[in-house]
Design a protein around this motif. Structure first.
Motif, mmCIF file in Angstrom:
data_model
loop_
_atom_site.group_PDB
_atom_site.id
_atom_site.type_symbol
_atom_site.label_atom_id
_atom_site.label_comp_id
_atom_site.label_asym_id
_atom_site.label_seq_id
_atom_site.Cartn_x
_atom_site.Cartn_y
_atom_site.Cartn_z
ATOM 1 N N VAL A 296 -0.700 65.034 37.694
ATOM 2 C CA VAL A 296 -0.327 64.268 37.154
ATOM 3 C C VAL A 296 -1.813 63.814 35.700
ATOM 4 C CG1 VAL A 296 -1.762 62.072 36.858
ATOM 5 C CG2 VAL A 296 -0.711 62.871 38.860
ATOM 6 N N VAL A 297 -1.498 63.978 34.421
ATOM 7 C CA VAL A 297 -1.758 63.776 33.414
ATOM 8 C C VAL A 297 -2.372 62.170 33.124
ATOM 9 C CG1 VAL A 297 -1.661 64.819 30.592
ATOM 10 C CG2 VAL A 297 -0.759 66.119 32.404
ATOM 11 N N ALA A 298 -2.902 62.595 32.919
ATOM 12 C CA ALA A 298 -3.769 60.477 32.267
ATOM 13 C C ALA A 298 -4.409 60.506 31.000
ATOM 14 C CB ALA A 298 -4.094 60.396 33.777
ATOM 15 N N GLY A 299 -3.230 60.255 29.910
ATOM 16 C CA GLY A 299 -4.502 60.667 28.869
ATOM 17 C C GLY A 299 -2.933 60.928 27.916
ATOM 18 N N GLY A 300 -2.924 59.510 27.006
ATOM 19 C CA GLY A 300 -2.474 60.689 25.520
ATOM 20 C C GLY A 300 -2.421 61.677 25.341
#
Length: 391
Positions: A253-257
């Motif tokens: 999971v990648v969280a953040g622009g």
């Protein structure tokens, strides 16, 4: 065989009582998971105290390696005497599942555990022992993946007595068959606990005549979730972080622009943003080849935490799971952590995000770190094993 356990429980207070006379404790030792359900005699404050004392004594002693004999003896000598019944006890059930697959179940005056394996209700033979003039039932067996166990207080099998089911109540056999029916579809422990508790509440016509608790334990495979959030302090660490992240076992999971842009650049792949107006208060997700979920950062993680804290505070019901099943970034990540995670690995960048520095909102590193700290604390309260690497 190495096994993991998915555990959840739901309790209904006796009608007009503010405190529940049942108590559940979940403990993790170095080689096992222990589930304890204690039912204090009577109802209200006294029953709550009896159940709490019993569960805490059992949990502490078992955690320290005490025998069941010494546990029962201690309870018999510790709990106050009931002036009416002239006995001093709370009933209890203890299920201990070792990581090796061995299991131990002991019951004292609680309804028998419902054990479901391969779509069938299993009845294991037990040994009866007498300790401090109390008859104890003991079971020893090996568990398999997808085995399901339901411990319960006697309020479950009395549900509906005197009203919907006349004098009989919901028998153990009927409750076991309903549990079997529910498990035809693979359910998380929390969903099954909600369904069983809701059935009891309906049989009581939403006015439980006794404290009523179901505690569910499912044997599941180890499930790892990895979350990458925040850019590293040094841009030179981008490749090192992504290498560690991508080579970790489990879902990604990648969280953040800004975080997603780093992942896309290092992987040499394109980010595709999903346009979704059904949940305007949750930022849209994106897709990136090789990553299971790409979400916005601060706002989404904040909403994830709200869902996780509701779960930790026992505020989950059918409506909660409707929200958890919603197709938005916060719900999808919360669902992943609640129902598809036994271990959480966090890869946290410690740079001040340029996007936040230039924003009128002016989120700083402390904002992200605060969310990470809350995420660690909350997921550990959920029984997950958490590790963190900072870059």
């Amino acid at each position: 065989m190495s096994v993991s356990i998915d555990v959840a429980w739901k309790s209904l207070n006796k009608h007009k009582e503010e405190l529940c006379g049942d108590k559940v404790e979940v403990l993790k030792t170095s080689d096992s998971d222990i589930l304890i359900l204690a039912d204090g005699m009577g109802s209200g404050v006294k029953a709550n105290i009896l159940a709490t004392l019993t569960s805490k004594i059992l949990g502490t002693m078992l955690y320290e390696g005490a025998t069941i004999e010494s546990c029962v003896e201690t309870i018999a000598k510790t709990l106050p005497i009931c002036k009416v019944r002239k006995v001093a006890y709370a009933t209890f059930s203890i299920l201990q599942i070792f990581h090796s697959g061995d299991a131990y179940l002991v019951e004292f005056d609680n309804p028998s555990c419902v054990f479901i394996r391969d779509g069938r209700i299993i009845k294991y033979p037990y040994e009866t022992r007498e300790i401090e003039e109390k008859k104890i039932h003991e079971y020893r067996f090996e568990v398999r993946k997808n085995d399901c166990f339901v411990l319960m207080s006697d309020g479950v099998i009395y549900a509906g007595a005197g009203s919907i089911l006349n004098l009989q109540g919901w028998t153990w056999e009927a409750m076991a068959e309903y549990t079997l029916k529910c498990t035809k579809n693979t359910l998380s422990a929390s969903r099954l606990a909600v369904m069983l508790s809701q059935a009891c509440d309906e049989l009581y016509e939403e006015k439980p005549g006794d404290d009523t608790t179901v505690a569910v334990a499912r044997v599941i495979e180890r499930r790892v979730v990895n979350i990458f959030t925040g850019p590293p302090k040094s841009k030179e660490d981008d490749k090192r972080l992504m290498y560690d992240f991508m080579h970790a076992e489990g879902k990604k999971v990648v969280a953040g622009g800004t975080t997603a842009n780093i992942a896309a650049r290092i992987l040499g792949r394109e980010i595709i943003t999903r346009v979704d107006s059904r949940k305007p208060d949750v930022p849209p997700t994106a897709t990136l080849e090789g990553i299971d979920l790409v979400t916005e950062g601060v706002l989404t993680v904040g909403k994830v935490l709200k869902l996780l804290k509701k779960y930790v505070n026992d505020e989950f019901d059918a409506e909660f799971f409707d929200e958890l099943d919603a197709d938005n970034g916060a719900s999808r990540l919360a669902k992943l952590l609640i129902e598809e995670c036994t271990e959480l690995n966090l890869f946290v960048g410690t740079a001040v995000n340029d996007a936040h520095r230039k924003s009128e909102l002016n989120f700083g590193l402390s904002m992200r770190q605060n969310l990470v700290d809350q995420l660690i604390k909350t997921t550990e309260q959920m029984g997950r094993t958490v590790s963190v690497k900072y870059y």
